[in-house]
Design a protein around this motif. Sequence first.
Motif, PDB file in Angstrom:
ATOM      1  N   THR A 467     -11.137  18.403 -19.304  1.00 25.22           N
ATOM      2  CA  THR A 467     -10.101  18.476 -20.350  1.00 25.22           C
ATOM      3  C   THR A 467      -8.791  17.468 -19.513  1.00 25.22           C
ATOM      4  OG1 THR A 467      -9.024  20.308 -19.602  1.00 25.22           O
ATOM      5  CG2 THR A 467     -10.753  20.458 -21.265  1.00 25.22           C
ATOM      6  N   LEU A 468      -8.796  17.267 -18.310  1.00 27.46           N
ATOM      7  CA  LEU A 468      -7.774  16.508 -17.432  1.00 27.46           C
ATOM      8  C   LEU A 468      -7.805  15.115 -18.124  1.00 27.46           C
ATOM      9  CD1 LEU A 468      -7.769  17.512 -13.825  1.00 27.46           C
ATOM     10  CD2 LEU A 468      -6.383  18.507 -15.688  1.00 27.46           C
ATOM     11  N   CYS A 469      -7.006  14.590 -18.931  1.00 24.48           N
ATOM     12  CA  CYS A 469      -6.748  13.408 -19.562  1.00 24.48           C
ATOM     13  C   CYS A 469      -5.404  12.753 -19.277  1.00 24.48           C
ATOM     14  CB  CYS A 469      -7.358  13.502 -20.982  1.00 24.48           C
ATOM     15  SG  CYS A 469      -7.515  11.713 -21.601  1.00 24.48           S
ATOM     16  N   ASN A 470      -4.560  13.214 -19.980  1.00 25.90           N
ATOM     17  CA  ASN A 470      -3.080  13.004 -20.104  1.00 25.90           C
ATOM     18  C   ASN A 470      -2.100  13.819 -19.639  1.00 25.90           C
ATOM     19  OD1 ASN A 470      -3.709  10.516 -21.655  1.00 25.90           O
ATOM     20  ND2 ASN A 470      -3.981  11.800 -23.433  1.00 25.90           N
ATOM     21  N   ALA A 471      -1.330  13.291 -18.760  1.00 28.20           N
ATOM     22  CA  ALA A 471      -0.378  14.227 -17.953  1.00 28.20           C
ATOM     23  C   ALA A 471       0.491  15.077 -18.940  1.00 28.20           C
ATOM     24  CB  ALA A 471       0.323  13.597 -16.931  1.00 28.20           C
ATOM     25  N   GLN A 472       0.713  16.335 -18.732  1.00 26.16           N
ATOM     26  CA  GLN A 472       1.692  16.913 -19.659  1.00 26.16           C
ATOM     27  C   GLN A 472       3.065  16.826 -18.992  1.00 26.16           C
ATOM     28  OE1 GLN A 472      -1.381  18.324 -19.116  1.00 26.16           O
ATOM     29  NE2 GLN A 472      -1.950  17.677 -21.141  1.00 26.16           N
ATOM     30  N   GLN A 473       3.406  16.431 -17.844  1.00 27.63           N
ATOM     31  CA  GLN A 473       4.703  16.231 -17.514  1.00 27.63           C
ATOM     32  C   GLN A 473       4.871  15.341 -16.302  1.00 27.63           C
ATOM     33  OE1 GLN A 473       6.098  19.876 -15.293  1.00 27.63           O
ATOM     34  NE2 GLN A 473       8.095  19.309 -15.095  1.00 27.63           N
ATOM     35  N   SER A 710      -2.676  24.434 -12.690  1.00 32.17           N
ATOM     36  CA  SER A 710      -2.306  23.158 -12.953  1.00 32.17           C
ATOM     37  C   SER A 710      -2.419  22.229 -11.845  1.00 32.17           C
ATOM     38  CB  SER A 710      -0.752  23.150 -13.271  1.00 32.17           C
ATOM     39  OG  SER A 710      -0.491  23.931 -14.503  1.00 32.17           O
ATOM     40  N   LYS A 723       1.931  16.038 -13.798  1.00 32.96           N
ATOM     41  CA  LYS A 723       1.358  17.539 -13.838  1.00 32.96           C
ATOM     42  C   LYS A 723       0.367  17.527 -14.915  1.00 32.96           C
ATOM     43  CE  LYS A 723       2.591  22.212 -14.812  1.00 32.96           C
ATOM     44  NZ  LYS A 723       3.570  23.063 -15.259  1.00 32.96           N
ATOM     45  N   TYR A 724      -1.075  17.981 -14.912  1.00 33.40           N
ATOM     46  CA  TYR A 724      -2.105  18.020 -15.607  1.00 33.40           C
ATOM     47  C   TYR A 724      -2.309  19.647 -15.883  1.00 33.40           C
ATOM     48  CZ  TYR A 724      -2.961  13.012 -15.008  1.00 33.40           C
ATOM     49  OH  TYR A 724      -2.682  11.651 -15.000  1.00 33.40           O
ATOM     50  N   CYS A 725      -2.384  20.245 -16.836  1.00 33.33           N
ATOM     51  CA  CYS A 725      -2.587  21.456 -17.262  1.00 33.33           C
ATOM     52  C   CYS A 725      -4.059  21.773 -17.782  1.00 33.33           C
ATOM     53  CB  CYS A 725      -1.793  22.203 -18.445  1.00 33.33           C
ATOM     54  SG  CYS A 725       0.003  22.036 -18.120  1.00 33.33           S
TER      55      CYS A 725
END
Length: 726
Positions: A467-473, A710, A723-725
């Motif tokens: 699911t790691l694709c777009n950074a959340q932070q 994370s 940061k990727y969740c």
Amino acid sequence: MEKPFPHITCGVCSKPYNDPRILQCLHSCCLRHEIEKSGSQQMFQSPISERNTNIPAGGASVLPQNLYLGFDVDVAGYMSIMVSNSEVCCDECVDGRNGLAVVFCCMCHQFLCKHCHDHHSSSRKLSKHKIVGLDQEGARQLHTTMKPRDHYCSQPNHEDNFFCETCSLLVCRDCSTVTHKSHTVKEISTVAKTHQMEITGALENAKEVVTKLTGAIDVNNRMIEQVEISKRNAFLAINQTFEMLQQTLEERKKTLLSELEAISLSKTTALTLQKEQFEKVVGDIGHYTDMASQILQTHTDHEIVALGGLIPTELQATLERVQTISLTPNQHSNISVSVKTDDLVRQLSELGEIIVFFPSPSSSTWTSTSVAKVGTRYHVKVQSKTSKGEEYPHGGVEVKGEMRSKTHNGAVVYGEVEDHRDGTYTITLTPHTAGPHQLFITMDGQHVQNTPNDLDVRPKPKRDYHTLCNAQQVIQCNRPLCVTIHDNGDIYVSSHDHCIYVFDQIGQLKNTIGSYGNGDGHFSSPYGLSIKGNMLYVADTCNHRIQKLTSSGKFLHKFGQRGSGQGQFNCPVSIITDSNKRLIVSDQSYHRIQIFNENGGWLLTIDGNGSGNHSFLSPWGLGLDPQGNIHVASYGSKSVKVFTEEGVYVRMYGDPNGPTGLALDDEGYSLVSEYGGHCLSIYDPEGNKIHTVGNLENPSGTALDSRDGSVFIANNSANTVLKYCV
């Protein structure tokens, strides 16, 4: 024959018990030898326990008999007779016809002659009694087979099958209906059963109390050991302090003496030069005056005229030169020293204090959350306090932490305790099972305030790296190099700015640690970071050393210098700590991994030079899998090499392009940042690549947040930390 009953000897008179009576302290004493000596006294003190026993109104003979000891005394007496080979009269013969005994009846407790033995054997009631001979073998059999006989009241041959509670006496059936008619009389079996229950209950209570007392004894033993440890530590601290003071005073003494020598030399040199100048002028004047006197006395008029003008001119010039010279010494002779010792002496006379107060577990406090997660480190901070509730400012107390499952057969997790030496402790526990737990915290074996405490351990969240694709932070940071996450969520980032930036969980800058330089707490291109509790370790790359600081940035310690020897470095770029508190450092330019103890003492080197699968070039990122194996991201070899904690090669995996950052989760998944590949590659525990996060710009480091999994990436050329969740 060895004495089988050593306990039948009275501890007071050192003789076999004679009619032993039971005292209130439950010790026994001979009636005739000791208790009757008390005469008319109302109280008797046991010489063994020193406790007093009240003498009943009826006298000491009313005290209960110790039938157990009395029986053993009888057995010992019979055995003594049997092995003595002396003649014994029959106990059963009547009419004065006592013959010599040849056997002994273990049931009737009688010596029998041959005639009575024959009668005994022919009796239907007595024929089953155990008979033994009067010899050593018979004595041995007597020891194991003789049984207590029924007791009788004052009426001859009346069995005591009843107990009078009013008189506390064993009585027969006849006496129970006549003499004790109005008394409370019960069958002996009923009374015995009641007493058995009471004794059993008392034993259970005693067992519980003894368990508590044993625990208290253990605590006291540990405290005694701790006193010795504390004494030793205090002794060392006193010695170290005063050795340091002595060393400081000695160094100051050397400094003052050196300054004194320099000042003295300077004054002496200046005065000497001035004196030499005076002496030269005096010499010049003397030269001219001598010449003038000689001319006047011996030369002709023509010679006087020829030299007369020159001598006065030179002499006058010399005299005028004297006018320009100060004849006062250019240095004062006084050299003194000023040492203000009054306050110092007073402070030294009062220096130090032996602290005798101690922390109280029931007053000490702890803080943490009420929820933990499987596989995630759970931290508890303990503050030791005195019984008055004041914070105890010293360490050295034995603090323990346990997490016990209320299910799963009470599985226990033992905590790792860090003593901060200031009265606070950090307990780290990692639960393995979900469900209700209890948290136990003890200090010197006693529970800390509000423990045990209920704790909810929740299941480990399912991770899916796909699911790691777009950074959340996105955190803005100039040229970030390495990133690591504190247990409290703070984000530590090393930067090309020669410092460490600290961001809070929402990405706001909260601290900057260090600046450019080679002094303590200063850096030159710091790279690798590792944080353990409140300790921050920094690979100070271009200063070729490792620095240890507090998490807030206070310098504590450093080790290493440029060189190829053990404990020396050439551009260390990564550092991690393992469960044994070892420091593992990638020495990039010398193609090796060095391992140190927590104080910087060299332990081991994993040499990557050479050929073969075990070799590596330019080791960069480091990581540890759940088994404790060391993973090395080899920038030059474009692979990840795996070694045991002892440095033995295990395997290799991956083909990353310029791997720099490396992080492993608690399941063994490996995350590798590829500086040359502009991506983050993720490998499963077997080393198979399962996912790639692209569109990065020279990612130089990666880290995992142990709290929620994370993923953080130092995206170097983009000047960001992502940061990727999961």
